[in-house]
Design an enzyme around this catalytic site. Structure first.
Site, PDB file in Angstrom:
ATOM      1  CE  LYS A 125      -1.651   3.106   2.075  1.00 20.87           C
ATOM      2  NZ  LYS A 125      -1.527   4.480   1.533  1.00 20.87           N
ATOM      3  CD  GLU A 130       9.986  13.118  11.438  1.00 20.31           C
ATOM      4  OE1 GLU A 130       8.834  12.650  11.466  1.00 20.31           O
ATOM      5  OE2 GLU A 130      10.965  12.461  11.066  1.00 20.31           O
TER       6      GLU A 130
END
Ligand code: NAD
Length: 482
Positions: free
Chosen positions: A169, A375
């Site tokens: 995927k 992040e």
């Protein structure tokens, strides 16, 4: 305008049951360049069923057969280098200075895994037992957009080497790159159902794969938030799960470093893949005694970074992949301006650029400030001063992440002593080199497990012990420990 309206199941390109059309963009212009028809839950189930049917025969293939398949996949990917490079530049916006590596790496990882397989022993003797490493079953491979072909091929290589079948995927934002990969791998002529590729949304196709009882293994690369959701979803059916997640990697510049070498290296580590890299060295730890020098050199170097047209060979920082990613990075730059000291770059686009470009940005902050903790996934770096090596090590480890670290010093032994104490899956000393056979993955919330090399393949295997084959068991040792 390109339309990608097929997914790959059971060895064929088929029209998905899903009907949603998703726009594909050129990030350098922010213009729509195509559409992809997305798969849905039913397509995911069809792909899982195909992989399940293919598994019993594929699990019985021998090493030589699987090495031959990996070599054919390698050759097929290699033959598509130019086409893949074009797709990477157009759909992802990677500068050509980096896109060359990104177009070759997917082929290389397949060959690397063939080599791992050549030397790997699936059967070993442990005392009186014969231990056989068996493939886990159907593997769900879920990948992000920041190195689409590399992640698809890297995960598929390990799954196939182990004898697992797979449902991939990929990110919906990488459909053109995925199409090139799928066509190449189709030409490699694997047995039908061994790999299936269903591009769809994470919360649709991804959740179906991660909760389906016929999927034994998940290998996921992406954000820590989604990684946690996958771990929870997989618990119900006890899936084996490998997670490669985010990072906030420290680059520790020691006080004896040659700054003429260290600064370009630190900025190279920080701005790699236009800042959209999980291993980017986004926290640059600088000794206070050399802070002024470092800031001056770094500011000058950031000012010279060429950001813009990905097709210009001088460009090193390309656009963000999407409007969403651009907005996210801008938000963090604003937070950085509120909390710390802006040294270079700042909000908005570089002059004259319309796409999702960000100004390469440098701050001086403390390690407890937001942009040093979270992040960002864009070209935004933080300089963090420290007093002594002990404090540098403490700051380096003061993060929920532990994916990668860099230590820069004039003395390799001293750098090694610091590296030994940094909690990270990889520590690079005075280099940005990559070792494709070494395990890759993170400590702490950077993930679980390792990829690449034999560690990576073993993540798709489970040991089984056979007893009674070699000698009769002595009575005293025949009981199973309880
Ligand atoms: P993401 O987590 O949003 O998506 C990654 C993949 O997971 C995509 O294919 C997405 O469709 C799918 N997904 C989303 N929700 C899902 C769900 N609930 N169930 C199953 N699948 C789901 O990440 P992204 O925005 O595509 O990529 C950026 C992130 O990836 C960054 O945080 C970065 O650090 C991380 N990353 C890590 C590595 C590594 O090796 N450690 C490498 C590259 C990127």
């Amino acid at each position: 305008m390109r339309l990608i309206d097929k997914i790959y199941i059971d060895g064929s390109f088929v029209t998905p049951h899903g009907t949603e059309l998703f726009d594909l963009h050129n990030p350098a212009t922010a213009r729509v360049i195509g559409r992809v028809r997305l798969a849905d839950e039913q397509d995911a189930r069809t792909a899982i069923a195909a992989a399940k049917r293919a598994f019993p025969a594929f699990a019985r293939t021998n090493k030589a057969e699987r090495i031959a398949l990996l070599r054919r996949m390698h050759a097929a990917m290699k033959a598509r280098r130019e086409e893949l490079l074009e797709a990477i530049v157009e759909e992802y916006g990677a500068p050509v200075s980096r896109a060359g590596f990104m177009a070759e790496h997917p082929a290389d990882v397949l060959l690397d895994m063939a080599r791992v397989l050549e030397d790997y022993r699936f059967t070993r003797r442990v005392g009186m037992a014969e231990v056989v490493m068996e493939p886990l079953g159907v593997a769900g491979l879920i990948t992000p957009w920041n190195s689409d072909a590399g992640f698809i091929c890297g995960k598929l290589a390990a799954a196939i080497a182990a004898g697992c079948t797979a449902v991939v995927k990929p990110s919906e934002m990488s459909a053109i790159q995925t199409q090139v990969v799928t066509e190449a791998l189709h030409e490699a002529g694997l047995p039908v159902g061994v790999f299936n590729i269903v591009t769809g949304r994470g919360e649709v196709v991804g959740t179906e794969i991660t909760s389906h009882p016929d999927v034994a293994k998940i290998s996921f690369t992406g954000s820590t938030t989604v990684g946690k959701a996958i771990l929870r979803a997989g618990a119900e059916t006890m899936k084996r799960i490998t997670l490669e997640l985010g990072g906030k990697s420290p680059t520790v510049i020691l006080d004896d470093a040659n700054l003429a070498q260290a600064i370009p290296l630190a900025l190279g580590a920080g701005f790699m893949n236009s800042g959209q890299a999980c291993i980017a060295g986004t926290r640059i730890l600088v000794p206070r005694s050399r802070l002024g020098e470092v800031e001056e050199l770094a500011k000058a170097a950031v000012g010279k970074i060429k950001t813009g047209d990905p097709r210009d060979p001088q460009t090193t920082v390309g656009p963000m992949v999407s409007q969403k990613q651009w907005d996210r990075v801008q938000r963090y730059i604003r937070v950085g301006i509120d909390e710390g000291t802006l040294l270079a770059g700042g909000e908005g686009r570089p002059d004259g650029l319309d796409g999702w470009f960000v100004r390469p940005t440098l701050f001086n902050v403390r390690n407890d400030m937001t942009i040093a903790r979270e992040e960002i996934f864009g070209p935004v770096l933080s300089i963090i001063p420290y007093a002594e090596d002990e404090e540098a090590i403490a700051i380096a480890n003061d993060t929920v992440y532990g994916l990668q670290a860099y230590v820069l010093s004039g003395d390799t032994d001293r750098a090694r002593r610091v590296a030994d104490r940094i909690v990270a899956g990889r520590v690079l000393i005075n280099t940005l080199a990559h070792e494709p056979m070494a395990p890759f993955g993170g400590f702490k919330q950077s993930g679980i497990g390792r990829e690449y090399g034999d560690f990576g393949m073993e993540a798709f295997l489970e040991p089984k012990s056979l007893l009674g084959l070699y000698t009769a068991m002595p009575a005293a040792r025949s009981a199973r420990p309880i």
